[in-house]
Design a protein around this motif. Structure first.
Motif, PDB file in Angstrom:
ATOM      1  N   SER A   6       0.841  -1.198   0.000  1.00 44.51           N
ATOM      2  CA  SER A   6       0.000   0.000   0.000  1.00 44.51           C
ATOM      3  C   SER A   6       0.873   1.244   0.000  1.00 44.51           C
ATOM      4  CB  SER A   6      -0.935   0.011   1.215  1.00 44.51           C
ATOM      5  OG  SER A   6      -0.194   0.081   2.422  1.00 44.51           O
ATOM      6  N   PHE A   7       0.323   2.292  -0.581  1.00 40.98           N
ATOM      7  CA  PHE A   7       0.986   3.586  -0.633  1.00 40.98           C
ATOM      8  C   PHE A   7       0.009   4.645  -0.156  1.00 40.98           C
ATOM      9  CE2 PHE A   7       3.064   0.998  -3.840  1.00 40.98           C
ATOM     10  CZ  PHE A   7       4.400   1.229  -3.574  1.00 40.98           C
ATOM     11  N   LEU A   8       0.487   5.539   0.677  1.00 40.81           N
ATOM     12  CA  LEU A   8      -0.309   6.656   1.169  1.00 40.81           C
ATOM     13  C   LEU A   8       0.540   7.911   1.013  1.00 40.81           C
ATOM     14  CD1 LEU A   8      -2.931   7.513   2.689  1.00 40.81           C
ATOM     15  CD2 LEU A   8      -1.626   7.245   4.800  1.00 40.81           C
ATOM     16  N   LEU A   9       0.158   8.771   0.087  1.00 39.36           N
ATOM     17  CA  LEU A   9       0.881  10.010  -0.159  1.00 39.36           C
ATOM     18  C   LEU A   9       0.277  11.109   0.702  1.00 39.36           C
ATOM     19  CD1 LEU A   9       3.033  11.497  -1.885  1.00 39.36           C
ATOM     20  CD2 LEU A   9       1.182  12.043  -3.475  1.00 39.36           C
ATOM     21  N   LEU A  10       1.110  11.767   1.491  1.00 42.89           N
ATOM     22  CA  LEU A  10       0.671  12.838   2.386  1.00 42.89           C
ATOM     23  C   LEU A  10       1.304  14.150   1.955  1.00 42.89           C
ATOM     24  CD1 LEU A  10       1.298  10.979   5.763  1.00 42.89           C
ATOM     25  CD2 LEU A  10      -0.886  11.220   4.558  1.00 42.89           C
ATOM     26  N   ARG A  11       0.522  15.199   1.926  1.00 40.60           N
ATOM     27  CA  ARG A  11       1.035  16.536   1.621  1.00 40.60           C
ATOM     28  C   ARG A  11       0.914  17.391   2.879  1.00 40.60           C
ATOM     29  NH1 ARG A  11       2.390  16.037  -3.392  1.00 40.60           N
ATOM     30  NH2 ARG A  11       1.030  15.092  -4.920  1.00 40.60           N
ATOM     31  N   PRO A  12       2.009  17.478   3.647  1.00 42.17           N
ATOM     32  CA  PRO A  12       1.971  18.307   4.853  1.00 42.17           C
ATOM     33  C   PRO A  12       1.770  19.783   4.512  1.00 42.17           C
ATOM     34  CG  PRO A  12       3.831  16.802   4.919  1.00 42.17           C
ATOM     35  CD  PRO A  12       3.266  16.751   3.522  1.00 42.17           C
ATOM     36  N   ALA A  13       1.171  20.510   5.431  1.00 44.57           N
ATOM     37  CA  ALA A  13       1.063  21.960   5.292  1.00 44.57           C
ATOM     38  C   ALA A  13       2.480  22.531   5.282  1.00 44.57           C
ATOM     39  CB  ALA A  13       0.250  22.535   6.443  1.00 44.57           C
ATOM     40  N   ALA A  14       2.626  23.724   4.730  1.00 37.63           N
ATOM     41  CA  ALA A  14       3.943  24.363   4.609  1.00 37.63           C
ATOM     42  C   ALA A  14       4.680  24.366   5.947  1.00 37.63           C
ATOM     43  CB  ALA A  14       3.781  25.786   4.091  1.00 37.63           C
ATOM     44  N   TYR A  36      -3.228  -5.891  11.948  1.00 34.68           N
ATOM     45  CA  TYR A  36      -4.059  -6.113  10.765  1.00 34.68           C
ATOM     46  C   TYR A  36      -3.288  -6.809   9.652  1.00 34.68           C
ATOM     47  CZ  TYR A  36      -7.444  -3.060  12.974  1.00 34.68           C
ATOM     48  OH  TYR A  36      -8.342  -2.514  13.853  1.00 34.68           O
ATOM     49  N   GLY A  37      -1.977  -6.966   9.818  1.00 33.02           N
ATOM     50  CA  GLY A  37      -1.204  -7.700   8.828  1.00 33.02           C
ATOM     51  C   GLY A  37      -0.059  -6.963   8.177  1.00 33.02           C
ATOM     52  N   VAL A  38       0.344  -5.806   8.709  1.00 36.11           N
ATOM     53  CA  VAL A  38       1.527  -5.138   8.156  1.00 36.11           C
ATOM     54  C   VAL A  38       2.766  -5.964   8.488  1.00 36.11           C
ATOM     55  CG1 VAL A  38       3.086  -3.162   8.467  1.00 36.11           C
ATOM     56  CG2 VAL A  38       0.683  -2.783   8.017  1.00 36.11           C
ATOM     57  N   VAL A  39       3.514  -6.306   7.463  1.00 31.01           N
ATOM     58  CA  VAL A  39       4.761  -7.046   7.622  1.00 31.01           C
ATOM     59  C   VAL A  39       5.915  -6.067   7.807  1.00 31.01           C
ATOM     60  CG1 VAL A  39       6.332  -8.670   6.495  1.00 31.01           C
ATOM     61  CG2 VAL A  39       3.844  -8.933   6.244  1.00 31.01           C
ATOM     62  N   GLU A  40       5.903  -5.001   7.022  1.00 33.56           N
ATOM     63  CA  GLU A  40       6.881  -3.926   7.154  1.00 33.56           C
ATOM     64  C   GLU A  40       6.260  -2.646   6.616  1.00 33.56           C
ATOM     65  OE1 GLU A  40      10.149  -5.445   4.756  1.00 33.56           O
ATOM     66  OE2 GLU A  40       9.513  -4.221   3.072  1.00 33.56           O
ATOM     67  N   GLY A  41       6.717  -1.528   7.154  1.00 29.82           N
ATOM     68  CA  GLY A  41       6.208  -0.242   6.706  1.00 29.82           C
ATOM     69  C   GLY A  41       7.265   0.833   6.837  1.00 29.82           C
ATOM     70  N   GLU A  42       7.177   1.834   5.969  1.00 27.74           N
ATOM     71  CA  GLU A  42       8.148   2.918   5.971  1.00 27.74           C
ATOM     72  C   GLU A  42       7.465   4.253   5.699  1.00 27.74           C
ATOM     73  OE1 GLU A  42      11.937   0.543   4.063  1.00 27.74           O
ATOM     74  OE2 GLU A  42      10.523   1.509   2.715  1.00 27.74           O
ATOM     75  N   LEU A  43       8.001   5.279   6.291  1.00 25.65           N
ATOM     76  CA  LEU A  43       7.611   6.656   6.004  1.00 25.65           C
ATOM     77  C   LEU A  43       8.809   7.282   5.299  1.00 25.65           C
ATOM     78  CD1 LEU A  43       5.676   9.082   6.381  1.00 25.65           C
ATOM     79  CD2 LEU A  43       6.741   9.453   8.604  1.00 25.65           C
ATOM     80  N   LEU A  44       8.620   7.691   4.045  1.00 28.31           N
ATOM     81  CA  LEU A  44       9.715   8.157   3.195  1.00 28.31           C
ATOM     82  C   LEU A  44       9.510   9.598   2.765  1.00 28.31           C
ATOM     83  CD1 LEU A  44       9.614   5.114   0.752  1.00 28.31           C
ATOM     84  CD2 LEU A  44      11.211   5.405   2.649  1.00 28.31           C
ATOM     85  N   GLY A  51       8.894  17.925   0.586  1.00 29.20           N
ATOM     86  CA  GLY A  51       7.627  18.642   0.591  1.00 29.20           C
ATOM     87  C   GLY A  51       6.427  17.738   0.740  1.00 29.20           C
ATOM     88  N   ASP A  52       6.617  16.441   0.478  1.00 24.52           N
ATOM     89  CA  ASP A  52       5.550  15.483   0.713  1.00 24.52           C
ATOM     90  C   ASP A  52       6.172  14.225   1.308  1.00 24.52           C
ATOM     91  OD1 ASP A  52       6.709  14.169  -1.485  1.00 24.52           O
ATOM     92  OD2 ASP A  52       5.200  14.874  -2.873  1.00 24.52           O
ATOM     93  N   LEU A  53       5.310  13.344   1.773  1.00 28.81           N
ATOM     94  CA  LEU A  53       5.757  12.116   2.422  1.00 28.81           C
ATOM     95  C   LEU A  53       5.003  10.948   1.830  1.00 28.81           C
ATOM     96  CD1 LEU A  53       5.527  13.516   6.044  1.00 28.81           C
ATOM     97  CD2 LEU A  53       7.650  12.869   4.914  1.00 28.81           C
ATOM     98  N   LEU A  54       5.644   9.789   1.823  1.00 28.92           N
ATOM     99  CA  LEU A  54       4.994   8.578   1.348  1.00 28.92           C
ATOM    100  C   LEU A  54       5.095   7.519   2.432  1.00 28.92           C
ATOM    101  CD1 LEU A  54       3.700   7.174  -1.196  1.00 28.92           C
ATOM    102  CD2 LEU A  54       5.947   6.114  -1.484  1.00 28.92           C
ATOM    103  N   VAL A  55       3.944   6.950   2.783  1.00 34.02           N
ATOM    104  CA  VAL A  55       3.905   5.804   3.684  1.00 34.02           C
ATOM    105  C   VAL A  55       3.688   4.588   2.804  1.00 34.02           C
ATOM    106  CG1 VAL A  55       2.756   4.718   5.646  1.00 34.02           C
ATOM    107  CG2 VAL A  55       2.814   7.222   5.453  1.00 34.02           C
ATOM    108  N   THR A  56       4.543   3.594   2.930  1.00 34.44           N
ATOM    109  CA  THR A  56       4.370   2.367   2.179  1.00 34.44           C
ATOM    110  C   THR A  56       4.447   1.188   3.140  1.00 34.44           C
ATOM    111  OG1 THR A  56       5.164   1.008   0.346  1.00 34.44           O
ATOM    112  CG2 THR A  56       6.824   2.289   1.534  1.00 34.44           C
TER     113      THR A  56
END
Length: 133
Positions: A6-14, A36-44, A51-56
């Motif tokens: 899964s991918f979750l793209l986050l756009r933080p406020a300035a 719930y079944g996450v084997v591994e996860g990262e915040l990149l 300027g943005d972040l990706l949770v995978t």
């Protein structure tokens, strides 16, 4: 069976990227999905311009991912995160899935060096980087 990535793209406020990273660490957002079944996860984020972040996250199966998407705990965590995001734009939060073998760099700032801001699971990311502290 290995489920989706899964991918979750986050756009933080300035100016709020560091606060979003801190929120993920302090509230154990990725860790909350482990039952719930996450084997591994990262915040990149990109090394040069965070300027943005990706949770995978890599999931044990699609059922766990679906259950997490519907979980009240996830909704509460996203509600707490919301004040830190750029809600003026249409894509403050965007989610999608891909096959488990999809590398984050294939879909997120291709060709750009990425930094692991937080990591859960194996302790070392698919990028071969340790989480920064």
């Amino acid at each position: 069976m290995t489920g989706p990535r899964s991918f979750l793209l986050l756009r933080p406020a300035a100016g709020r990227v560091a606060e979003v990273v801190a929120y993920y660490r302090e509230h154990g957002v990725i860790e909350a999905a482990v039952p719930y079944g996450v084997v591994e996860g990262e915040l990149l984020h990109p090394r040069e311009d965070p300027g943005d972040l990706l949770v995978t996250s890599l999931w044990a199966g699609p059922e766990g991912y679906a259950a997490w998407r519907a979980a009240p705990g996830r909704a509460a965590l996203l509600a707490g995160l919301s004040p830190l995001l750029d809600t003026a734009g249409p894509d403050a939060v965007r989610a999608w899935t891909a096959p488990a073998a999809t590398a984050p760099g294939d879909v997120y700032h291709p060709g750009t060096p990425l930094v692991v801001a937080h990591s859960v699971g194996t302790g070392e990311s698919r990028l071969g980087l340790r989480a920064s502290r």
